[in-house]
Motif scaffolding. Structure first.
Motif: not given
Length: 510
Positions: A17, A75, A77, A104, A108, A111, A115-116
């Motif tokens: 990240a 998290a 992108a 996450l 994955r 992501n 963004d998460l």
């Protein structure tokens, strides 16, 4: 040990990240707290090794004096793509979204281009948790639990008024504005699906799409869970009957009924601690044991151990059943009890009638074991009833995910009560329990759904998701014969007496 079981009994549900500015399109009106003014710090979440961005975002309340700060984990992108972020909403009510960071790992791919975002709602997790000191070690005695709950309310009579679904949705909208996201997509799990559905009703212009796993529709009464839990146990029983190893345990379902019906003081005080094997420090009541079985049904890999464990318990060996209970020891602290009761009492228990509770409990192994602590607790937690609005039609793309053996949000909830969602599709995992977003091809289907704008998915791969094998004995499941032969050829050197002994021992396993 006893307190760990009590905590589980009260639970409803649950790449590298970069440290950079939030990705995604920005809103023209950034609100009182702009994205540029926010100063994130590096932080971490349990179950994910990489650093996250951590924000403290000020939000205002629906009533004067309710301003606070929410902790938000992001998290970022991994690419520069400008897809809308995906916000993950936790269940409970009372679970923290920061506890979902472990998702996450299976998400994955999602992501990579978006963004998460994990928002700890008021009173949960890192946003001034309101747990009444009960989350880590709630007493097993219901009378004592209710007494401590009443003390907590009397010490904080104003705080429960700020903790409700309407405020949560308003806070979520303020976070969206503060982070500068023009539109967002929402993933909700369990009670988080209801939060997502309410957000869709109140802020449709801010929403791109929804992914709802373990659906708790706005009109459903999910605390009436005994019939759903019974149906999940019956489905497990049917799968067991079709398995040559598991059906050898006979009528373990009736054995469970006898165990619960005959659970007495001697049984309660002799139940072994799963970590020591010694008798538990304090009695394990039958309501706690029934809830432990219910909780085991959430996870198919744990449910697969129930027939063996119950068969052993019927023969006087409680250790395997105790071991299953021990699997949920880490659930303690996962629910902020002050938040849980503030929402549950105002939005669920207030809509339930006594005759509904009795009808739901009738003919089930669970009976009133789950709902009774809430009925008793809400009598000491006098928050006003909060009614939900009538749901209006919405056209956002919606992906519904259910497990056929979910003991609290069965597929029928998604099939029969969401007609107002005009653009929905439903994935049902056969034999699946509660929350299936990380299983099999579901993460790939979620990514395809989000990236395609909700195009119809090819669901064929969902049928490949199988129940885990049933536990056959103290050493786990039985291996299929072809796998046994393959393993023998790989690990047995010729003329090795020790290998021959190992082979004969393996043959003796059930």
């Amino acid at each position: 040990m006893k307190r760990r079981i009590a905590a589980a009994a009260l639970c409803l549900f649950a790449g590298a990240a970069a440290f950079a500015q939030p990705t995604g399109t920005r809103a023209d009106n950034e609100g009182p707290t702009s994205a540029a003014a926010l100063q994130p710090t590096l932080c971490h979440g349990s179950g994910w090794a990489d650093a996250l961005r951590c924000y403290a975002i000020p939000v205002t309340g629906l009533q004067a004096g309710q301003a606070t700060e929410l902790t938000v984990l992001v998290a970022p992108a991994l690419s520069e793509a400008q897809r809308e972020p995906l916000y993950l909403l936790a269940g409970g009510p009372g679970q923290a979204s920061s506890d979902l960071v472990k998702l996450l790992n299976p998400l994955r791919k999602i992501n990579r281009e978006r963004d998460l975002v994990f928002v700890d709602r008021r009173g949960a997790g890192r946003s001034q948790v309101f747990d009444c000191g009960l989350s880590d070690s709630p007493p097993a005695d219901i009378e004592r639990f209710v007494e401590l709950l009443a003390d907590c309310y009397q010490a904080n009579p104003e705080r429960p008024l700020a903790l409700n679904s309407r405020q949560t949705v308003e806070d979520l909208e303020q976070v969206r504005t503060a982070l500068g996201h023009e539109k967002i997509s929402l993933w909700g799990g369990s009670w988080g699906t209801r939060t997502a559905l309410l957000y869709q009703q109140w802020y449709p212009q801010s929403l791109q799409s929804l992914v709802l796993d373990g659906v708790a529709p706005i009109d459903s009464k999910v605390f009436l869970t005994a019939q759903a839990a019974e149906a999940a146990l019956v489905e497990l029983q049917q799968a067991c009957s079709a398995d040559p190893v598991c059906r050898g345990f006979g009528d373990w379902r009736s054995a469970l009924d006898l165990i619960l019906a005959n659970w007495d003081k001697a049984s309660a005080v002799s139940f072994p601690d799963p970590f020591t094997g010694l008798p538990s420090e304090e009695p394990v009541e039958s309501w706690m044991l029934a809830n432990a079985v219910r909780t085991a049904l959430y996870d198919p890999s744990v449910a697969a151990q129930l027939p063996f464990a119950i068969d052993q318990a019927a023969k006087g060996n409680l250790l395997p059943l105790s071991g299953i209970v021990g699997l949920f020891a880490r659930l303690e602290g996962s629910m902020a009890m002050g938040l849980t009761f503030s929402v549950a009492c105002a939005e669920e228990l207030s809509r339930m009638q006594r005759d509904e509770i009795l009808a739901d409990a009738a003919g089930t192994f669970l009976g009133e074991a789950f709902v009774q602590p809430f009925v008793r607790g809400c009598a000491q937690w006098p928050v006003p009833s909060r009614e939900y609005p009538v749901s209006e039609p919405r056209s956002h793309p919606v992906l519904l995910i259910s497990g056929s053996a979910d003991p609290i949000t069965p597929p029928i909830y998604a099939e029969q009560t969401l007609d107002h969602l005009e653009n929905r599709q439903h994935l049902i995992v056969q034999g699946g329990g509660h929350i299936n977003s990380a299983r099999g091809c579901i993460p790939d289907l979620m990514e395809e759904f989000l990236n395609s704008g909700g195009q119809t998915l090819d669901q064929a791969c969902v049928a490949d998701i199988q129940r885990p094998p049933f536990m056959a004995g103290m050493f786990g499941p039985s291996l299929k014969e072809e796998l046994r032969q393959e393993l023998r050829q790989e690990i047995q050197p010729q003329n090795n007496p020790e290998s021959e002994v190992a082979a004969s021992t393996e043959e003796a396993q059930p």
